[in-house]
Structures are given as structure tokens and as C-alpha cells.
Design a protein around this motif. Structure first.
Motif, short mmCIF file in Angstrom:
data_model
loop_
_atom_site.label_atom_id
_atom_site.label_comp_id
_atom_site.label_asym_id
_atom_site.label_seq_id
_atom_site.Cartn_x
_atom_site.Cartn_y
_atom_site.Cartn_z
N UNK A 94 11.49 -12.88 -70.98
CA UNK A 94 11.08 -13.38 -72.28
C UNK A 94 9.56 -13.34 -72.36
N UNK A 95 9.04 -13.14 -73.57
CA UNK A 95 7.58 -13.10 -73.71
C UNK A 95 6.96 -14.47 -73.52
N UNK A 96 7.72 -15.53 -73.82
CA UNK A 96 7.19 -16.88 -73.66
C UNK A 96 8.34 -17.83 -73.37
N UNK A 97 8.27 -18.50 -72.23
CA UNK A 97 9.33 -19.43 -71.83
C UNK A 97 8.68 -20.61 -71.12
N UNK A 98 9.04 -21.82 -71.53
CA UNK A 98 8.50 -23.03 -70.90
C UNK A 98 9.54 -23.58 -69.93
N UNK A 99 9.27 -23.47 -68.65
CA UNK A 99 10.22 -23.88 -67.63
C UNK A 99 10.14 -25.38 -67.37
N UNK A 100 11.30 -25.98 -67.10
CA UNK A 100 11.34 -27.36 -66.63
C UNK A 100 10.79 -27.40 -65.20
N UNK A 101 10.29 -28.55 -64.76
CA UNK A 101 9.80 -28.64 -63.38
C UNK A 101 10.83 -28.20 -62.35
#
Length: 223
Positions: A94-101
Motif C-alpha cells: 500500500x502507498x500509505x499504511x499506519x501500523x499498530x504497535x
């Protein structure tokens, strides 16, 4: 990492609304490590990933009695030392993905957003006042690209300290001329950022965005 422009700033307003929701439920669900989780991590990602989780949980548990400066130092060092930088397109397709810790620790890699988010949640769980913490978008001038760091404000008028995956030392923002602040957010709102003081508060929005999606993932599944 999105470009720093008006579209990104508008998106940040949406993010701020999601951030303004209480993090307590997410922290309880998303940062809890038990033996069942450790066994699942080891089975799926290997012993090195399991060890990262064990060290992380120990850091959070033992660090609750430390001073804020020690918490900042230990958390910054832990993630910078244990996590490799990997672009979203490579790691998540994905071009932008915010991962959980937990996703970050399981994979052992992430980008600047993931480092900053993991540091933020870990420090809040350790008892650092979230009003002193900001997830901050900057322009990394030497790289000529957008970047994200975590900043810590002793007071609303103080020069923030910068926790960065690019450089290991925690330094005042005035000693990071390579970073040009753009805006910052935490659990209470959104600010236009500057190197000294908290910046101009510009409110939020009642729409949800990637932050709310992240918190839902933390509630529904650890990784």
C-alpha cells in the motif's frame, strides 16, 4: 509518506477528530501481551518477533515508575534499535499504511509513521501525559521529503524534544534544523507546528480517518 500540501493538511484535520476519541480502550486491547499472543507471534513470525514482544511488555511494565526523560530515552532507543525501516509499498503493498504497535513488532519493520505511532502509544501507556506528546509531520530537508516524528513538550511554551527514527539522539527541535515542522496532533487536537511552543491550535473534525482505522484494528486484532 504523503506529501506536505493542502490536501495532506485537510486530511490531518480529519485525523485529529479520530485522535480526539479516548485511547484508553485501544491501549487496553492493543497493548496487552499474554502467553497466547506470544505463542501466536512465535508461530507466525518466529522467535525474534516473540522476543521483541517480551522486551516491549517488560519496557512498558518496568518503565511506569521512571521519569519522563528516562521513558523517552528508553522507548526511543527500543524502537530505533529493534525495528528496520521498510516502505509501506514493500511491507504492506500500500502507498500509505499506519501500523499498530503490535503489527510493527510482529513484522520487525515499518516506516516513520509507524515508529512515531508506536512510541506515542507506548509512552502514553507508561504514564506520560498525552498532552505533552505530539505526532508531528515535518519536512526532512536533507531528504527533501515528508517525514513523521514524535515530539515531547515539557510545557506549551517549551521547545519540544524530537524522537526520530532517522537520528538516534533525542534533541530539542531548535537543534534539528534539518526538520521543518508542518503540523502536529495527539489525542486532543491538531496544531500548525513550529519549532518553539505548541503552535496554533486549529481544531479538528467529526470525520474519521486512518487513525480511527488503526484503532479499530488494535481493538479487533493485535496484528
Amino acid at each position: 509518506m504523503p506529501a506536505v500540501n493542502s490536501r495532506t493538511l485537510n486530511a490531518a484535520k480529519i485525523i485529529a477528530a479520530a485522535v480526539s476519541l479516548s485511547c484508553s480502550m485501544v491501549l487496553a486491547a492493543g497493548l496487552f501481551v499474554d502467553q497466547a499472543l506470544l505463542d501466536k507471534v512465535e508461530q507466525k513470525y518466529g522467535i525474534a518477533a516473540k522476543q521483541r514482544f517480551v522486551e516491549w511488555q517488560s519496557l512498558i511494565d518496568n518503565g511506569k515508575s521512571w521519569s519522563d526523560p528516562e521513558k523517552l530515552e528508553r522507548v526511543n532507543d527500543f524502537f530505533n534499535r529493534n525495528i528496520d525501516f521498510i516502505d509501506d509499498i514493500i511491507l504492506w503493498q500500500k502507498t500509505d499504511y499506519w501500523a499498530a504497535p503490535t503489527e510493527l513488532l510482529a513484522r520487525g519493520g515499518g516506516d516513520c509513521e509507524d515508529y512515531s505511532i508506536a512510541k506515542y502509544f507506548s509512552l502514553v501507556e507508561m504514564g506520560v501525559d498525552e498532552n505533552k506528546l505530539r505526532i508531528t509531520y515535518v519536512k526532512a530537508l536533507e531528504l527533501n521529503q515528508a517525514h513523521m516524528v514524535l515530539t515531547y513538550f515539557e510545557s506549551t511554551r517549551s521547545v519540544p524534544l524530537v524522537l526520530d527514527n532517522l537520528k538516534p539522539a533525542i534533541l530539542p527541535a531548535t537543534e534539528r534544523p534539518d526538520l521543518q515542522p508542518v503540523y502536529s496532533f495527539n489525542g486532543t487536537g491538531l496544531w500548525l507546528a513550529k519549532s518553539k511552543g505548541s503552535g496554533q491550535h486549529i481544531g479538528g473534525s467529526d470525520r474519521l480517518s486512518m487513525w480511527s482505522e488503526l484503532k479499530l484494528r488494535m481493538l479487533e486484532s493485535p496484528f
